[in-house]
Write a protein that holds these residues in place. Sequence first.
Motif, PDB file in Angstrom:
ATOM      1  N   CYS A  81      -5.615  -6.761  -1.303  1.00 51.12           N
ATOM      2  CA  CYS A  81      -4.130  -6.065  -0.909  1.00 51.12           C
ATOM      3  C   CYS A  81      -3.469  -6.553  -1.802  1.00 51.12           C
ATOM      4  N   HIS A 117      -0.460  -8.550   0.910  1.00 51.06           N
ATOM      5  CA  HIS A 117      -0.913  -9.631   1.449  1.00 51.06           C
ATOM      6  C   HIS A 117       0.132 -10.460   2.077  1.00 51.06           C
ATOM      7  N   CYS A 143       1.654  -9.732   5.382  1.00 53.21           N
ATOM      8  CA  CYS A 143       1.928  -9.504   6.709  1.00 53.21           C
ATOM      9  C   CYS A 143       1.606 -10.757   7.728  1.00 53.21           C
ATOM     10  N   CYS A 157      -2.051 -10.824   9.493  1.00 50.16           N
ATOM     11  CA  CYS A 157      -3.347 -10.042   8.667  1.00 50.16           C
ATOM     12  C   CYS A 157      -4.069 -11.388   8.269  1.00 50.16           C
ATOM     13  N   TYR A 171      -8.260 -10.035   4.471  1.00 51.43           N
ATOM     14  CA  TYR A 171      -8.910  -9.997   3.203  1.00 51.43           C
ATOM     15  C   TYR A 171      -9.068 -11.465   2.906  1.00 51.43           C
ATOM     16  N   ALA A 219      -7.586  -2.529   0.605  1.00 52.68           N
ATOM     17  CA  ALA A 219      -6.568  -2.318   1.483  1.00 52.68           C
ATOM     18  C   ALA A 219      -5.590  -1.471   1.226  1.00 52.68           C
ATOM     19  N   ARG A 272      -0.531   2.170   1.812  1.00 46.71           N
ATOM     20  CA  ARG A 272       0.529   1.396   2.115  1.00 46.71           C
ATOM     21  C   ARG A 272       1.705   2.499   2.004  1.00 46.71           C
TER      22      ARG A 272
HETATM   23  S1  SF4 Z   1      -1.744  -5.458   7.249  1.00 50.11           S
HETATM   24 FE1  SF4 Z   1      -2.693  -4.236   5.561  1.00 50.11          FE
HETATM   25  S2  SF4 Z   1      -0.657  -4.584   4.115  1.00 50.11           S
HETATM   26 FE2  SF4 Z   1      -0.410  -5.986   5.377  1.00 50.11          FE
HETATM   27  S3  SF4 Z   1      -1.463  -7.743   4.300  1.00 50.11           S
HETATM   28 FE3  SF4 Z   1      -3.144  -7.029   6.057  1.00 50.11          FE
HETATM   29  S4  SF4 Z   1      -4.169  -5.475   4.310  1.00 50.11           S
HETATM   30 FE4  SF4 Z   1      -2.022  -6.070   3.446  1.00 50.11          FE
END
Ligand code: SF4
Length: 311
Positions: free
Chosen positions: A25, A28, A30, A33, A36, A90, A122
């Motif tokens: 992503c 990277h 959020c 999250c 990844y 992502a 996004r």
């Molecule tokens: S929620 Fe989506 S945009 Fe945000 S860090 Fe995770 S993969 Fe990236």
Amino acid sequence: MHYTGTIWRPPYEATSLLLEVTAGCTHHKCKFCTLYNDLPFKFRMSPLEDVERDLQEAQLWSTDPIAMLTARLQGLPRPERLQRAFLTGANPFVLKYERLIAIAGFIQQYIPSIKTIGCFARITDVTLKSDEELAALHQAGYDGLTIGIETGDDAALQYMNKGYAAADIVKQCQRLDRAGIRYSFFYLVSISGEGRGEIGAKATADVCNQLHPIRIGVNMLTVYPESELYQEIQRGSWKEESEIEKYKEIRTLLENLTIPVQFAALGASNAFQFQGNLPEDQQDLITALNKIIETVKEDDLREYRKSLSHL
Ligand code: SF4
């Protein structure tokens, strides 16, 4: 086929050809999250030679006996039946216009039965494209993007570092509407935190009601120790909703949506899975949620959440 790390795709892309054009992503950041975290890098573009080689391999699944057998044993779809590609990573829609067009060209060259191309995107990826580029991408087959807007609640978007505000969601998706590129949303229940679920749901309904998503997919926040949000909770600076409050939040979202849209809670984060079309199924879905809220115990729902070692 080249695949790197865990490959995430929406449930409705199960029959699409999964083509790796990116991994990871670009954002990277959020707080909630961890999707990844298994990659040793933040974001990587696949070399175009790898993308072309993967398409050549997929093309062979219908002509070369050994490739056909291998594909069948792996449960891969037959290329002549493929009608859609899903670009993995992502946010592959962040790629420059020229690269997205080149990828669409390769897909058309090697598997012409594929008519549409989807991917995660996004909101900020859309911002990077001009109106003319969006229209040309639609012409090249890009359609049915999946956008994890998460919420229309500005306070939550900012706190979680999503990198955009509710007004950006409306502005950029209206540009997609004008370009003819359709999209689905993911909504993250509980992102607004304890006591604010209904505020978040109403703000999200307000955003969605100005737009034309094909579907709204509901996921429930499940906090893992590797996330920044977990550290915030440990420090006492943020509190998660109770499990019952999460269902009340979904009910508020449903009660406030006024657009025709598919509504689904299908991922593993949902202890109860359901789907329907609005407005026809709106009341039935609300009734089902009322039953959950009135009869299911908080402790049982919490146990389910704890049992999710990964999503
Ligand atoms: S929620 Fe989506 S945009 Fe945000 S860090 Fe995770 S993969 Fe990236």
